[in-house]
Design a protein around this motif. Structure first.
Motif, mmCIF file in Angstrom:
data_model
loop_
_atom_site.group_PDB
_atom_site.id
_atom_site.type_symbol
_atom_site.label_atom_id
_atom_site.label_comp_id
_atom_site.label_asym_id
_atom_site.label_seq_id
_atom_site.Cartn_x
_atom_site.Cartn_y
_atom_site.Cartn_z
ATOM 1 N N GLY A 243 0.788 -1.237 0.000
ATOM 2 C CA GLY A 243 0.000 0.000 0.000
ATOM 3 C C GLY A 243 0.814 1.278 0.000
ATOM 4 O O GLY A 243 0.345 2.316 0.469
ATOM 5 N N GLY A 244 2.059 1.214 -0.527
ATOM 6 C CA GLY A 244 2.845 2.439 -0.679
ATOM 7 C C GLY A 244 3.867 2.680 0.424
ATOM 8 O O GLY A 244 4.648 3.629 0.341
ATOM 9 N N VAL A 245 3.870 1.815 1.446
ATOM 10 C CA VAL A 245 4.870 1.954 2.511
ATOM 11 C C VAL A 245 5.956 0.905 2.275
ATOM 12 O O VAL A 245 5.654 -0.288 2.155
ATOM 13 C CB VAL A 245 4.239 1.763 3.913
ATOM 14 N N ASN A 246 7.206 1.378 2.172
ATOM 15 C CA ASN A 246 8.314 0.445 1.965
ATOM 16 C C ASN A 246 8.415 -0.449 3.204
ATOM 17 O O ASN A 246 8.648 0.041 4.300
ATOM 18 C CB ASN A 246 9.607 1.244 1.744
ATOM 19 N N SER A 255 0.885 7.178 -1.559
ATOM 20 C CA SER A 255 -0.353 6.879 -0.825
ATOM 21 C C SER A 255 -0.990 5.577 -1.323
ATOM 22 O O SER A 255 -0.687 5.097 -2.420
ATOM 23 C CB SER A 255 -1.341 8.018 -1.031
ATOM 24 N N GLN A 256 -1.912 5.086 -0.532
ATOM 25 C CA GLN A 256 -2.676 3.894 -0.936
ATOM 26 C C GLN A 256 -3.448 4.168 -2.221
ATOM 27 O O GLN A 256 -3.596 3.296 -3.062
ATOM 28 C CB GLN A 256 -3.689 3.536 0.148
ATOM 29 N N TYR A 261 -4.262 3.084 -8.163
ATOM 30 C CA TYR A 261 -4.327 3.436 -9.582
ATOM 31 C C TYR A 261 -3.108 2.934 -10.370
ATOM 32 O O TYR A 261 -3.135 2.902 -11.598
ATOM 33 C CB TYR A 261 -4.455 4.963 -9.752
ATOM 34 N N THR A 262 -2.060 2.579 -9.663
ATOM 35 C CA THR A 262 -0.845 2.103 -10.345
ATOM 36 C C THR A 262 -0.985 0.641 -10.766
ATOM 37 O O THR A 262 -0.635 0.271 -11.901
ATOM 38 C CB THR A 262 0.380 2.265 -9.408
ATOM 39 N N LEU A 263 -1.512 -0.174 -9.861
ATOM 40 C CA LEU A 263 -1.558 -1.612 -10.136
ATOM 41 C C LEU A 263 -2.402 -1.995 -11.359
ATOM 42 O O LEU A 263 -1.981 -2.855 -12.143
ATOM 43 C CB LEU A 263 -2.019 -2.388 -8.889
#
Ligand code: GLU
Length: 341
Positions: A243-246, A255-256, A261-263
């Protein structure tokens, strides 16, 4: 048998049945043992596969050792599993497109990306000029060259140096360490990328590039030349899976919403014109690059990456596709594999 003891056994049996019904007994548990077994088996099964060929249209890529073979899986809570070669670096190439796109979504929003670039898959090869011409520069995709060069041009910054800083930072934040350029690959591609320059100029003719086309192409070429090992790629993938946290550095990279929208863009266009076949067989959003790297995201669970330079005809690492597909099947993590209630 005393009643309370019998009762306890009944309750236990009942709970077990409820667990089996709810969770499906055949679902593989994602524990250390199962993950290690899956990676070991995949490595042994495919290590001797000799099909495919290094990319050679970028001259330096033809010189990369075709025997490099490494697998890494990083879970959403930061556990790192590796097998094979984890030290060799290859240029990230097209995989970088995902993270630059994520940065634009993060800064400008998903509608902006949809309007300025487009998110439909072109269904055409990654460096297709026809794809630009067909839609007059409209509806290009951020994960193939025309859309990727235009996406790079949207990164904020007053000049090329400022934009490059942002690009290098977002790629590095996803990886959890400072990534640097593979100079020979950059020089080799920069001296020979007339096709990408032509694409950038055609986009300019249609008003669909948002910075100087020569400099935008150069930024794009630099980002493609960033060096990564297989663990870097798996951590980048795991950051999306989490969810955007390494999950290793614990830093929030995007952000989540940006991940959300990326996946889908990766799912529909991550493997060039083979994206449909890939999704059909694995169910996972993924991205490959002509340097031989590939990563895939199992949302909420893990990121997985493979480096093996020989490619298939569409430009995707042959071994990487087979390994990831094998691991997905073995761990039963295809999101479309559903246990009936
Ligand atoms: N830098 C490469 C190119 O523009 C990236 C291609 C890729 O990995 O798909 O041709």
């Amino acid at each position: 048998m005393p009643f309370f003891k019998m009762n306890k056994q009944l309750i236990f049996a009942g709970l077990m049945i409820a667990f089996i019904i709810n969770h499906g007994y055949s679902q593989t548990i994602l524990n250390k043992q199962n993950i290690e077994n899956a990676l070991n088996d995949a490595f042994n099964k495919f290590k001797d596969l000799k099909e495919g060929k290094n990319a050679d249209y970028i001259k330096e890529l033809a010189n990369v050792d075709p025997n490099i073979f490494g697998i890494a899986l990083v879970t959403a809570d930061g556990a790192v599993y590796t097998k094979g070669d984890i030290t060799s670096m290859v240029s990230i190439q097209s995989i970088s497109k995902v993270f630059t796109m994520a940065k634009v979504i993060e800064q400008e929003g998903s509608q902006f990306l949809q309007d300025k670039i487009g998110v439909n898959a072109t269904g055409l090869p990654f460096n297709s000029i026809v794809a630009v011409e067909m839609h007059k520069g409209d509806k290009i995709n951020p994960l193939v060259n025309p859309g990727a060069i235009a996406t790079t041009s949207l990164i904020r910054g007053n000049d090329s140096i400022a934009k490059w800083k942002e690009i290098q930072k977002i790629q590095s934040d996803f990886a959890g360490r400072q990534l640097s350029i593979n100079r020979p690959v950059y020089i080799s591609e920069a001296s020979d990328n007339l096709r990408n320059q032509a694409i950038a100029h055609l986009l300019l003719a249609y008003n669909r590039i948002y910075f100087d086309p020569v400099q935008a192409t150069d930024l794009y070429t630099k980002q493609c030349a960033l060096n990564v090992n297989v663990k870097d790629l798996a951590i980048m993938a795991a950051t999306l899976a989490n969810g955007g946290v390494n999950p290793v550095t614990k830093n929030k990279v995007v952000s989540q919403t940006t991940v959300m929208y990326t996946l889908p863009v990766m799912a529909t266009a991550g493997l060039y014109d083979n994206s449909g076949i890939w999704l059909f067989n694995s169910g996972l959003p993924a991205k490959s690059g002509v340097g031989g790297g590939m990563l895939a995201i199992c949302p909420g669970k893990f990121g997985i990456a493979v480096i093996s330079p020989p490619l298939d005809e569409s430009g995707n690492s042959l071994k990487a596709q087979k390994v990831i597909q094998y691991v997905v099947e073995k761990l039963k993590v295809n999101p479309y594999w559903i246990e009936p209630k």
